[in-house]
Design an enzyme around this catalytic site. Sequence first.
Site, mmCIF file in Angstrom:
data_model
loop_
_atom_site.group_PDB
_atom_site.id
_atom_site.type_symbol
_atom_site.label_atom_id
_atom_site.label_comp_id
_atom_site.label_asym_id
_atom_site.label_seq_id
_atom_site.Cartn_x
_atom_site.Cartn_y
_atom_site.Cartn_z
ATOM 1 N N SER A 1 120.733 25.471 -25.826
ATOM 2 C CA SER A 1 120.895 26.873 -26.217
ATOM 3 C C SER A 1 122.329 27.275 -26.542
ATOM 4 O O SER A 1 122.561 28.386 -27.030
ATOM 5 C CB SER A 1 120.358 27.798 -25.113
ATOM 6 O OG SER A 1 118.953 27.816 -25.133
ATOM 7 N N LYS B 1 122.958 28.827 -29.850
ATOM 8 C CA LYS B 1 122.866 30.260 -30.141
ATOM 9 C C LYS B 1 124.235 30.909 -30.316
ATOM 10 O O LYS B 1 124.326 32.016 -30.847
ATOM 11 C CB LYS B 1 122.080 30.968 -29.035
ATOM 12 C CG LYS B 1 120.635 30.510 -28.897
ATOM 13 C CD LYS B 1 119.889 31.343 -27.856
ATOM 14 C CE LYS B 1 118.435 30.893 -27.707
ATOM 15 N NZ LYS B 1 118.288 29.751 -26.795
ATOM 16 N N SER C 1 119.426 34.355 -23.295
ATOM 17 C CA SER C 1 119.221 33.145 -24.094
ATOM 18 C C SER C 1 117.804 33.051 -24.636
ATOM 19 O O SER C 1 117.198 31.980 -24.665
ATOM 20 C CB SER C 1 119.549 31.899 -23.259
ATOM 21 O OG SER C 1 119.697 30.774 -24.085
#
Length: 384
Positions: free
Chosen positions: A58, A61, A118
């Site tokens: 993640s 991101k 997230s």
Amino acid sequence: MKRKSTIILFLVLTMVFSLNLANVYGFDLGAYSAILIEAETGQVLYEHNADEELPPASITKTMAMLIAMEAIESGEVSLEDTVTVSRYAESMGGSQIFLDAGTELTIEDLLKAVTVASANDASVALAEGISGSYYSFVDKMNERAKELKMENTNFRNTTGLPEAEHYTTARDITKMSQKVIKYPEIREWGQIWVDYIDLPNRQAMLTNTNRLILNYQGMDGIKTGHTSEAGYGLASSAVRDDMRLISVVLKAESESERQELTTRLLDYGFNNFRQQTLISDDEAIHNVEIPGSRNGTASVRVAQDLNVVIPRNDDYETELNYYIEEEYDFPILEGETVGEVGVKMNGQEISRKEIVAAEEINRANIFTRLFRGAANTVRDFINR
């Protein structure tokens, strides 16, 4: 093209200075892949295996957040714009806030869900809302990575869910982290522990995936990551005494290990290094060569403070190089850009800043220019 002139600031040199200061004190973190930089200059204070291509989970991101914030900054979209969640966004697995297709949310709510919790579904909806097409947004992520010289990065999605040929490095992560952490909204959301987003039939709870914001002084971001393939990763930002550090730890074996490694890495930086202003933006730099000018030299100043990071309690030697534009229109007005100044340590450049005229600079008359040209010709002949 820029002409180069050099001014060296001599101080007592009491230690052998490495270019990027990495591991100056023999510090060994013990992480699989890690890097620590000062956010403004990008100076590397520690690195280990920082260029191995790894799945970022993640932490991906971070780039989605950056693309979104830059779109807002350019006026392409606004935080108040609404986005309708697609079925594709709804279908995302992993960390999510369980958005239903057809639900409308603001870009601000989606960004907050991505930054704090997230949320994979929010990252897909955000991408579709900004670019219209999910994969055109992913293309933008890769284009921006190239602009940032993230040379060992390839994105295939916005979520970081496992996918072939989706990878980056600890060093590349710092490059996008430097950009995204400049936005005050990102820093504000990055410090939220628990918050809520209003949905049509319920409230979605956002809980920060970065537990260090609760107990690490100055922590304000940036992004966690975890999959079975990637292990546990964390790109973090913290500021103390006006110095911001960015650390990246990848492929830790547990959440507690990535927290411990990040804490040790940031502590190493704050305890052993300090930021030094070499030239402040209100300080005139005299006698810088300006070809074609009336006096041949003029006073300039840096557009922003020229800072470097040095080990605490050690003297140092720096070299300043002025790169002056070869062509410009006279008169050069006060505040007008005339070139750049670069600072070197151990003969290699670590930072550059724009320099501007500290006074109006006028053109030399024709006789002075002819005389200088003749003098230069004679000098070059003698020096051959």
